[in-house]
Design an enzyme around this catalytic site. Sequence first.
Site, short mmCIF file in Angstrom:
data_model
loop_
_atom_site.label_atom_id
_atom_site.label_comp_id
_atom_site.label_asym_id
_atom_site.label_seq_id
_atom_site.Cartn_x
_atom_site.Cartn_y
_atom_site.Cartn_z
N ASP A 72 0.46 -7.94 1.84
CA ASP A 72 0.75 -6.50 1.79
C ASP A 72 2.26 -6.24 1.84
O ASP A 72 2.71 -5.24 2.39
CB ASP A 72 0.04 -5.75 2.92
CG ASP A 72 0.03 -4.23 2.68
OD1 ASP A 72 0.20 -3.81 1.52
OD2 ASP A 72 -0.12 -3.48 3.67
N SER A 93 4.63 2.77 7.90
CA SER A 93 4.35 1.60 7.07
C SER A 93 5.58 1.18 6.28
O SER A 93 6.20 1.99 5.60
CB SER A 93 3.21 1.90 6.09
OG SER A 93 1.99 1.99 6.75
N LEU A 125 -3.76 -26.94 0.09
CA LEU A 125 -4.29 -28.03 0.91
C LEU A 125 -5.29 -28.88 0.14
O LEU A 125 -5.30 -30.10 0.26
CB LEU A 125 -4.94 -27.47 2.18
CG LEU A 125 -5.55 -28.49 3.14
CD1 LEU A 125 -4.47 -29.42 3.68
CD2 LEU A 125 -6.29 -27.79 4.28
N GLY A 126 -6.15 -28.23 -0.64
CA GLY A 126 -7.18 -28.98 -1.35
C GLY A 126 -8.26 -29.48 -0.42
O GLY A 126 -8.80 -30.58 -0.59
N HIS A 175 0.81 -1.22 0.00
CA HIS A 175 0.00 0.00 0.00
C HIS A 175 0.85 1.27 0.00
O HIS A 175 0.35 2.35 -0.29
CB HIS A 175 -1.00 0.00 1.17
CG HIS A 175 -0.41 0.23 2.53
ND1 HIS A 175 -0.08 -0.79 3.39
CD2 HIS A 175 -0.12 1.38 3.18
CE1 HIS A 175 0.38 -0.28 4.52
NE2 HIS A 175 0.37 1.02 4.41
#
Length: 467
Positions: free
Chosen positions: A138, A213, A269-270, A108
Amino acid sequence: MLYLGAALALATTPATDVAMAQERAVPQSRADVQLSYAPVVKSVSPAVVNVYASRVVQQRPRGFPFDDPIFRQFFGNSPLAVPRERVQRALGSGVIVSADGTVVTNVHVIDGATEIKVALADRREFEAEVVIRDERSDIAVLRIKDGEDFPFIELSDSDALEVGDLVLAIGNPYGLGQTVTSGIVSALRRVELRSNDQRVYIQTDAAINQGNSGGALTDMRGRLVGINTAIFSRSGGSDGIGFAVPVNVVRQVIEAAEDGEERVKRPWLGATLQSVTPDIATSLGIERPSGVLVSDLVRGGPAEAAGLRVGDIIVTIADQQIETLEDFGYRFSTRPIGGSVPITFIRDGETQNVALSLVPAPETPARDERLLDGNGPVTGATVLNMSPAVAEELGLETAGSGVIVAKVAEGSVAQRIGLKEGDRIKALNDREIDSTRTLEAVNARRDRIWSLTIQRGDQVLTQSFRS
């Protein structure tokens, strides 16, 4: 800067418990209390940078007569009404993680940037380019173009952290220049629930404000434990509740960048899982609600191939206890691709073990990403063909088929009608949408009336629009 709030807790790895315990000590004297963080700051701060991101935005003239619909009808193409370009600048922080100038920051911070510069603590400035960006965490990886022997921070193991550990947050809040704040780890694996995904954070009371950030969260040995990302605040300032992306998540993005990958690949994972609630625990005869319940399986997926069945309760992964769905999601998604991981589960009251293959989700059909243009209501949306790989990236439990919205451009037609990331496009003007190619063709038509059907979560919504 993001704002959020949520909750969860974290367990440590047994291999590091003894070593970390030996390093922790309660102050025993006045001299201990007067100890300084200065040596840690001196070793770390040269590798924390300011990130300047510039982006060009379109700005329409405002006020009368430009906002008047009659003026726009007759003078819409007038030079006076043409959108003007304006350069918008964002300021954040970043961390150099290798001597070649590899920088980690938040997505961001650099989102939509056309030009990125980083400024070091010694006031040198360099241009940088985006190597990889991972929306799910992010985290973005940049590389300084004029590479040389840069100072960098060593990566730690965020799973070795414990609540109460001392940490330092270093960044550039409010554009004041490099600033250091101290605190403790308040909680581990806090979870932010988003529309299609969840993000996992380290929570700290070290002051984090806007501009922090992408900055560093370090331990007392000067090692990176997280990337400062978000705050919980009602005023916009620090309320002592800050969040950082764990470095074990950050490491995945760095490794993908080093391998030349276009995107981060995580294990598939399925299967669909759910936390074991008190009611489920009672019905299954379990003493306390812990672990995750397998509620559905993808045919041919890794979970089915390992021998798991619907109704099994997974209690450990790689010998680490699983208490909740978030526990499993974090432990599993941060495993490296390749090889397998041991899983312990309970079936019919008996404990069993299997090895689960760590493979990426298949991308079938091909995503065929398209930014839509045309006359229809989905103009400005970036869409993908659904596949297990796309579902994994967007944090969706099941893949299904069809076309999904990956992103909606700011100020676009798609945004104005309320289209959101994660929406599935089912039909447009009574045409069933089976691929991005089909959607692009229908959206390009010059129909005067539009009917759009989407699926949002469990709801199917249909709405009509004039062209």
